[in-house]
Write an enzyme that holds these catalytic residues in place. Structure first.
Site, PDB file in Angstrom:
ATOM      1  N   GLN A 102       0.760  -1.239   0.086  1.00  0.00           N
ATOM      2  CA  GLN A 102      -0.010   0.184  -0.100  1.00  0.00           C
ATOM      3  C   GLN A 102       1.012   1.243   0.035  1.00  0.00           C
ATOM      4  O   GLN A 102       0.460   2.282  -0.268  1.00  0.00           O
ATOM      5  CB  GLN A 102      -0.828  -0.012   1.213  1.00  0.00           C
ATOM      6  CG  GLN A 102      -2.050  -1.122   1.138  1.00  0.00           C
ATOM      7  CD  GLN A 102      -2.417  -1.124   2.778  1.00  0.00           C
ATOM      8  OE1 GLN A 102      -3.344  -0.463   2.992  1.00  0.00           O
ATOM      9  NE2 GLN A 102      -2.092  -1.981   3.549  1.00  0.00           N
ATOM     10  N   HIS A 120      -1.242   1.287  -4.194  1.00  0.00           N
ATOM     11  CA  HIS A 120      -1.630   2.650  -4.299  1.00  0.00           C
ATOM     12  C   HIS A 120      -0.896   3.405  -5.051  1.00  0.00           C
ATOM     13  O   HIS A 120      -0.614   4.744  -5.136  1.00  0.00           O
ATOM     14  CB  HIS A 120      -1.870   3.006  -2.823  1.00  0.00           C
ATOM     15  CG  HIS A 120      -2.782   2.355  -2.023  1.00  0.00           C
ATOM     16  ND1 HIS A 120      -2.661   2.457  -0.643  1.00  0.00           N
ATOM     17  CD2 HIS A 120      -3.968   1.933  -2.143  1.00  0.00           C
ATOM     18  CE1 HIS A 120      -4.013   2.003  -0.045  1.00  0.00           C
ATOM     19  NE2 HIS A 120      -4.506   1.523  -0.944  1.00  0.00           N
ATOM     20  N   GLY A 188       2.543  -4.478   8.938  1.00  0.00           N
ATOM     21  CA  GLY A 188       2.705  -3.177   9.273  1.00  0.00           C
ATOM     22  C   GLY A 188       1.522  -2.387   8.534  1.00  0.00           C
ATOM     23  O   GLY A 188       1.759  -1.241   7.896  1.00  0.00           O
ATOM     24  N   THR A 189       0.123  -3.050   8.604  1.00  0.00           N
ATOM     25  CA  THR A 189      -0.865  -2.206   8.131  1.00  0.00           C
ATOM     26  C   THR A 189      -1.961  -2.342   9.171  1.00  0.00           C
ATOM     27  O   THR A 189      -2.217  -3.196   9.824  1.00  0.00           O
ATOM     28  CB  THR A 189      -1.462  -2.726   6.726  1.00  0.00           C
ATOM     29  OG1 THR A 189      -2.645  -2.228   6.325  1.00  0.00           O
ATOM     30  CG2 THR A 189      -1.721  -4.371   6.837  1.00  0.00           C
ATOM     31  N   SER A 190      -2.710  -1.068   9.337  1.00  0.00           N
ATOM     32  CA  SER A 190      -3.953  -0.962  10.286  1.00  0.00           C
ATOM     33  C   SER A 190      -5.090  -1.758   9.651  1.00  0.00           C
ATOM     34  O   SER A 190      -6.183  -1.997  10.376  1.00  0.00           O
ATOM     35  CB  SER A 190      -4.079   0.373  10.612  1.00  0.00           C
ATOM     36  OG  SER A 190      -4.596   1.116   9.344  1.00  0.00           O
TER      37      SER A 190
END
Ligand code: APR
Length: 250
Positions: A102, A120, A188-190
């Protein structure tokens, strides 16, 4: 060896097709702030006002002044960290087929990863909104904002603003990998922004083992994640790389 690291080693060495989904957290140790959480970008800058395509089209100079200028300075100089290097090593060792990221910082490629799906888009290229000319971001100075193309057109980063669609090829390949992989490393992504956050769910529905790396639990952790590796990506992925035995040659 910690049980969950051992479980992750088993899942990764057993899997015939593994992909990674990464977010801003993997680049925090490269000095790039995350978007959400303490000290994050969206705590300081309102994304609806500065990261939505309507805001950019209405006033590109303001968006460049408040957001893009600062992002470009950080992204033009950032270097990959141990976590990016570990994923590149997994790819070289045949343990990982691709990285769906992302992030728009090109740090996976700078670490040596070959198959990187930029979900993205990227900030590495600026595109003129008038003539369509694409120029490496590093070649464009910030003396005057917005930066202008030789044709007089305004440059925009080649990344996906809120309100814009995910590039078709990136979406198609990501869905394909998610529906076919046997293991997915989610780093490491919410897991709060769609459609990227859907990929681990899709993979899980297709029977994949979900290995999540994050210092804090996310919406995936309770219902989707099989193995939660709590910690910073650099330390956890280096630990994992050490723990996976390198098969003897010959
Ligand atoms: N290692 C691993 N994970 C970390 C680290 C670290 N060192 N530091 C923070 N994290 C975790 C946080 O706990 C959080 O869960 O990384 C996550 C970062 O979340 P976000 O900032 O929301 O980033 P991301 O999930 O990539 O955002 C998705 O939102 O704003 C848009 O387009 C932008 O691509 C972005 C998308």
């Amino acid at each position: 060896m910690e049980t969950n690291i051992l479980d992750a080693v088993h899942a990764l060495t057993r899997s015939r097709l593994t992909v990674a989904l990464t977010g801003a957290g993997i680049s925090v140790e490269s000095g790039i702030p995350p978007f959400r959480g303490p000290g994050s970008l969206w705590e300081k800058i309102d994304p609806t006002e500065f990261a939505h395509i309507d805001a950019f089209m209405k006033n590109p100079a303001r968006v460049w002044e408040v957001l893009m200028g600062a992002m470009k300075k950080v992204l033009d100089t950032a270097r990959p960290n141990k976590a990016h290097l570990a994923l590149a090593e997994f790819e070289r060792r045949g343990l990982l087929s691709a990285v769906i990221t992302q992030n728009v910082d090109s740090l996976h490629q700078k670490a040596g990863s070959q198959d990187v799906i930029e979900f993205h888009g990227t900030f590495a290229t600026l595109v003129c909104m008038a003539c369509g000319k694409a120029t490496p971001s590093e070649e464009i100075g910030l003396e005057s904002l917005p930066p202008l193309c030789a044709c007089g057109g305004i440059y925009r980063p080649d990344c996906v603003f809120f309100g814009e669609n995910i590039p078709m090829e990136a979406l198609g390949r990501s869905r394909e990998f998610a529906s076919q992989c046997e293991a997915m490393l989610v780093v490491g992504t919410s897991a709060t922004v769609q459609p990227a956050a859907m990929m681990p769910v899709l993979a899980k529905q297709n029977g994949a083992t979900i290995i999540e790396v994050n210092p804090t639990p996310t919406p995936l952790t309770a219902g989707v994640t099989d193995i939660f590796l709590k910690g910073n990506a650099g330390a956890v992925l280096s630990r994992l790389a050490e723990a996976i035995p390198i098969p003897a040659r010959g």
